[in-house]
Scaffold this motif. Structure first.
Motif, PDB file in Angstrom:
ATOM      1  N   SER B  33      -8.998 -16.066  67.321  1.00  0.00           N
ATOM      2  CA  SER B  33      -9.833 -15.110  66.872  1.00  0.00           C
ATOM      3  C   SER B  33      -9.664 -14.727  65.417  1.00  0.00           C
ATOM      4  O   SER B  33     -10.493 -14.271  64.794  1.00  0.00           O
ATOM      5  CB  SER B  33      -9.526 -13.842  67.825  1.00  0.00           C
ATOM      6  OG  SER B  33      -9.725 -14.306  69.133  1.00  0.00           O
ATOM      7  N   ILE B  36     -11.051 -17.377  63.242  1.00  0.00           N
ATOM      8  CA  ILE B  36     -12.407 -17.396  63.344  1.00  0.00           C
ATOM      9  C   ILE B  36     -12.943 -16.302  62.259  1.00  0.00           C
ATOM     10  O   ILE B  36     -14.153 -16.259  61.648  1.00  0.00           O
ATOM     11  CB  ILE B  36     -13.106 -17.260  64.824  1.00  0.00           C
ATOM     12  CG1 ILE B  36     -12.820 -18.512  65.328  1.00  0.00           C
ATOM     13  CG2 ILE B  36     -14.535 -17.055  64.668  1.00  0.00           C
ATOM     14  CD1 ILE B  36     -13.082 -18.523  66.763  1.00  0.00           C
ATOM     15  N   THR B  44     -18.333 -22.071  61.559  1.00  0.00           N
ATOM     16  CA  THR B  44     -17.656 -21.985  63.138  1.00  0.00           C
ATOM     17  C   THR B  44     -18.791 -22.642  63.924  1.00  0.00           C
ATOM     18  O   THR B  44     -18.263 -23.114  65.052  1.00  0.00           O
ATOM     19  CB  THR B  44     -17.486 -20.306  63.098  1.00  0.00           C
ATOM     20  OG1 THR B  44     -16.494 -19.944  62.153  1.00  0.00           O
ATOM     21  CG2 THR B  44     -16.592 -20.291  64.499  1.00  0.00           C
ATOM     22  N   MET B  45     -19.862 -22.321  63.833  1.00  0.00           N
ATOM     23  CA  MET B  45     -20.970 -22.852  64.640  1.00  0.00           C
ATOM     24  C   MET B  45     -20.911 -24.443  64.770  1.00  0.00           C
ATOM     25  O   MET B  45     -21.451 -24.921  65.922  1.00  0.00           O
ATOM     26  CB  MET B  45     -22.163 -22.415  64.168  1.00  0.00           C
ATOM     27  CG  MET B  45     -22.631 -20.949  64.499  1.00  0.00           C
ATOM     28  SD  MET B  45     -24.219 -20.801  64.974  1.00  0.00           S
ATOM     29  CE  MET B  45     -25.214 -21.222  63.760  1.00  0.00           C
ATOM     30  N   LEU B 233     -19.754  -6.297  72.268  1.00  0.00           N
ATOM     31  CA  LEU B 233     -19.539  -7.644  72.950  1.00  0.00           C
ATOM     32  C   LEU B 233     -20.190  -7.670  74.235  1.00  0.00           C
ATOM     33  O   LEU B 233     -20.479  -8.916  74.574  1.00  0.00           O
ATOM     34  CB  LEU B 233     -17.759  -7.675  73.321  1.00  0.00           C
ATOM     35  CG  LEU B 233     -16.934  -7.770  72.327  1.00  0.00           C
ATOM     36  CD1 LEU B 233     -15.354  -7.675  73.107  1.00  0.00           C
ATOM     37  CD2 LEU B 233     -17.007  -9.149  71.703  1.00  0.00           C
ATOM     38  N   LYS B 262     -20.608 -14.079  66.406  1.00  0.00           N
ATOM     39  CA  LYS B 262     -19.512 -14.122  66.760  1.00  0.00           C
ATOM     40  C   LYS B 262     -18.291 -13.986  65.739  1.00  0.00           C
ATOM     41  O   LYS B 262     -17.495 -13.408  65.999  1.00  0.00           O
ATOM     42  CB  LYS B 262     -19.312 -15.797  67.220  1.00  0.00           C
ATOM     43  CG  LYS B 262     -17.885 -16.038  67.681  1.00  0.00           C
ATOM     44  CD  LYS B 262     -17.768 -17.522  68.461  1.00  0.00           C
ATOM     45  CE  LYS B 262     -16.344 -17.886  68.792  1.00  0.00           C
ATOM     46  NZ  LYS B 262     -16.310 -18.923  69.912  1.00  0.00           N
ATOM     47  N   MET B 266     -15.413 -11.123  66.008  1.00  0.00           N
ATOM     48  CA  MET B 266     -13.910 -11.464  66.037  1.00  0.00           C
ATOM     49  C   MET B 266     -13.450 -10.540  64.834  1.00  0.00           C
ATOM     50  O   MET B 266     -12.280  -9.906  64.896  1.00  0.00           O
ATOM     51  CB  MET B 266     -13.924 -13.023  65.499  1.00  0.00           C
ATOM     52  CG  MET B 266     -14.090 -13.938  66.646  1.00  0.00           C
ATOM     53  SD  MET B 266     -13.259 -13.593  68.051  1.00  0.00           S
ATOM     54  CE  MET B 266     -14.282 -13.855  69.259  1.00  0.00           C
ATOM     55  N   MET B 269     -13.043  -7.140  66.313  1.00  0.00           N
ATOM     56  CA  MET B 269     -12.034  -7.331  67.159  1.00  0.00           C
ATOM     57  C   MET B 269     -10.634  -7.048  66.411  1.00  0.00           C
ATOM     58  O   MET B 269      -9.583  -6.290  66.763  1.00  0.00           O
ATOM     59  CB  MET B 269     -11.891  -8.343  68.134  1.00  0.00           C
ATOM     60  CG  MET B 269     -12.705  -8.284  69.481  1.00  0.00           C
ATOM     61  SD  MET B 269     -13.101  -9.832  70.359  1.00  0.00           S
ATOM     62  CE  MET B 269     -11.508 -10.331  70.460  1.00  0.00           C
TER      63      MET B 269
END
Lengths: 319, 298
Positions: B33, B36, B44-45, B233, B262, B266, B269
């Motif tokens: 995480s 990313i 990242t995709m 999320l 995403k 991340m 987070m």
């Protein structure tokens, strides 16, 4: 004589009464220390206990508990005949049972393994890493889970595709069959390290002479684990197991609420606690939700008593 | 020293392999995480970002730190954690100290009064209605007052206080110190490790709790970061994740357009986790002790 002794006793009584008040105010500063804490406990723990009465009422938010009409056991009957009752009970027992089956012995095994590690730096590193997830919130842990399992280049899908186990990405979190595995693994991931602390300490307390004697008798390290270490820490294992069984109906809450919060998963993720939350807070059916909560609390107390009774017969009891 | 048998050697090797795997599995989600969050969203995709950022960027964090809602939520979390922990530890320690004194009138009754709450509770709904009934709804204090006294912490504190040598307190009493003075001047300074441990546990609870705000708080400017993160999320699609961001951040994002839902989640987070990671190593040596006082000395 009789009169005299009566006078004396009443004198002593008066004296005692006086001295109680005197004693109380004599330690008033000490009493002042406990009053705030006790007051908060009274308000936020005991008043809600009294509030359980509304499980037997048709609670009306405008009338309050005094004005609401009585419903008897109506809400309990309603829950038992709820079409989702069996499903919710099954989920509660299965998820909780799986957690006990896997998340309970795992920390014990981890502690036993760490005990065999003689390289202190390595041991400490493993401990530091495995304790960490305990301190992360369920929101974060669920975020990790979603990220690892996601179809959008989640690590698990990447690995499985690379080794050729699957052809396309699997949306793990949208398939009910996988949910129990995911929830138990996530819980294991979060709890294994921290839960092992107690067992590591218990193992450290085992008399070292036992090992020396066993070694002289030719027992291998492997054998010593089963002949000495495990029997020595058995009382603690039993106590924690009792607590675990007493918590059988606490199948989880935050984890299920976040990871299982979709219509597809509800048939496998809804347990008593999450149902209480959605029925009570979500739909505002306060009396019904309180009744379900009370039903659960009563069974829990019963389970704890039963588990303790069984443990006491084997010589290890909680109280 | 007796030589280990062949089977023992195999066992040790297996244990090391297993523990290394466990350490990896535990650490990887966190590391991935983090990676990313430092990787450009578009990249990242394409997939395959695992151990190291391929297209290193700080964009995700730039956008996250421009999101005023998120910064506000972070601030609320900090305030809640500091104030909540301070008050909770203070009131709990005072209660524990009082209950550790044998001469306290009503000591036995008070102890049972506290312990009973560990076995029975009114449950979610009555507590919710109480908080609403006393007007705490949608206020900052709803996140602090209902969980002010933690009985479990009280027991740990009490056990610790009971083990302190009595001599110091006695001599302070002879010198004319009252209980409060003894508590603040003598007992607290001697209780460093236990205060550190329980403060950590309480702070972690306050920092991590997203549930109570989700039912007690409706004002957006009072929502702590975990609750906000849960909303982000929870909105599964990228577009609804974007819509959680406020206008300023969105405007900035349209200029960059390389981030994705995403990569932003991340980064958010990580922002929500870093404070815990920063404090954790400093208290680690203490909390093992704290856990043991609590669990073994019942």
């Amino acid at each position: 004589m009789g009169v005299k002794s009566e006078i004396i006793t009443s004198d002593i009584k008066a004296n005692k009464k006086k001295s109680f008040i005197k004693r109380y105010f004599g330690q008033f500063d000490l009493q002042m220390m406990v009053i705030p804490g006790l007051l908060f406990i009274f308000i936020f723990n005991y008043i809600p206990m009294y509030g359980v009465i509304m499980a037997f009422q048709d609670y009306d938010i405008f009338e309050g508990m005094m004005g609401s009409s009585w419903a008897g056991l109506e809400h309990f009957k309603m829950f038992f005949s709820d079409p989702r009752f069996l499903e919710i009970m099954r989920n509660t027992f299965v998820i909780s049972g799986l957690k006990i089956l896997i998340c309970f012995p795992a920390p014990i095994m981890l502690a036993l393994m760490l005990n065999e590690v003689k390289n202190m730096a390595f041991k400490r590193t493993v401990q530091t890493i495995t304790y960490l997830p305990h301190f992360l919130s369920w929101v974060i842990v669920a975020g990790f889970t979603m990220s690892i399992l996601s179809t959008d280049n989640g690590s698990l899908n990447i690995v499985l595709e690379k080794i050729g186990l699957i052809d396309g990405s699997i949306s793990f979190l949208a398939i009910p069959e996988y949910f129990w595995t995911i929830i138990v693994s996530t819980n294991l991931w979060k709890s294994i390290g921290f839960a092992s602390i107690v067992y590591i300490a218990a193992i450290a307390g085992v008399d070292q002479q036992l090992y020396e004697a066993a070694a002289l008798d030719g027992a291998s390290r492997f054998k010593q684990i089963f002949l000495i270490t495990i029997p020595s820490i058995m009382p603690i294992i039993v106590i924690f197991f009792i607590l675990e069984v007493g918590n059988l109906l606490n199948a989880g809450f935050e984890d299920l609420l976040i990871l299982g919060d979709s219509a597809i998963l509800r048939s496998v993720s809804d347990v008593i606690d999450t149902y209480v939350y959605r029925v009570g807070i979500g739909s505002g059916r306060y009396s019904y939700a309180t009744a379900i909560g009370l039903f659960k609390a009563l069974i829990s107390v019963g389970l704890l008593t039963l588990a303790n009774y069984i443990a006491r017969r084997n010589g290890n009891s909680l109280w | 020293m007796i030589k280990p048998t062949f089977r023992d050697r195999i066992m040790i090797v297996c244990i090391y392999i297993f523990l290394i795997l466990l350490g990896f599995v535990t650490f990887y989600p966190f590391w991935n995480s983090l990676v990313i969050s430092f990787n450009s969203g578009q990249d990242t995709m394409l997939g395959g970002v695992t151990f190291w950022p391929r297209d290193f960027t700080l964009e995700n964090y730039q956008i996250v730190f421009q999101d005023k809602r998120l910064l506000n939520a972070f601030l609320i979390s900090v305030l809640r954690t500091v104030i909540g922990t301070f008050l909770s530890v203070l009131v709990t320690a005072l209660l524990a100290y009082g209950l550790s004194k044998k001469e306290l009138i009503g000591r036995k009754f008070f102890m049972i009064f506290c312990l009973l709450t560990m076995f029975f509770s009114g449950g979610l709904i009555p507590t919710f209605l109480l908080v609403r009934g006393i007007g705490l709804m949608d206020s900052f204090w709803a996140m602090i007052i209902p969980t002010l006294v933690l009985v479990w912490n009280m027991i740990i504190f009490r056990t610790f206080f009971q083990q302190l040598p009595k001599g110091l307190e006695e001599s302070a009493k002879i010198d004319g110190c009252g209980n409060w003075q003894i508590f603040f001047r003598i007992v607290l300074p001697l209780s460093g490790p236990v205060i550190a441990t329980l403060s950590l546990f309480t702070a972690v609870f306050h920092w991590n709790d997203w549930f109570f705000p989700s039912i007690y708080i409706s004002s957006e400017n009072l929502i702590p970061i975990q609750t906000l993160l849960r909303q982000v999320l929870n909105s599964n699609t990228v577009t609804s994740q974007m819509s959680q961001l406020d206008a300023g951040a969105l405007a900035h994002m349209s200029n960059v357009a390389k981030v994705t839902g995403k990569s932003l989640s991340m980064a958010t987070m990580m922002v929500a986790t870093i404070p815990i990671i920063l404090v954790y190593p400093f208290v680690q040596k203490h909390f093992v002790k704290g856990v043991l006082i609590g669990s073994l000395k019942e």
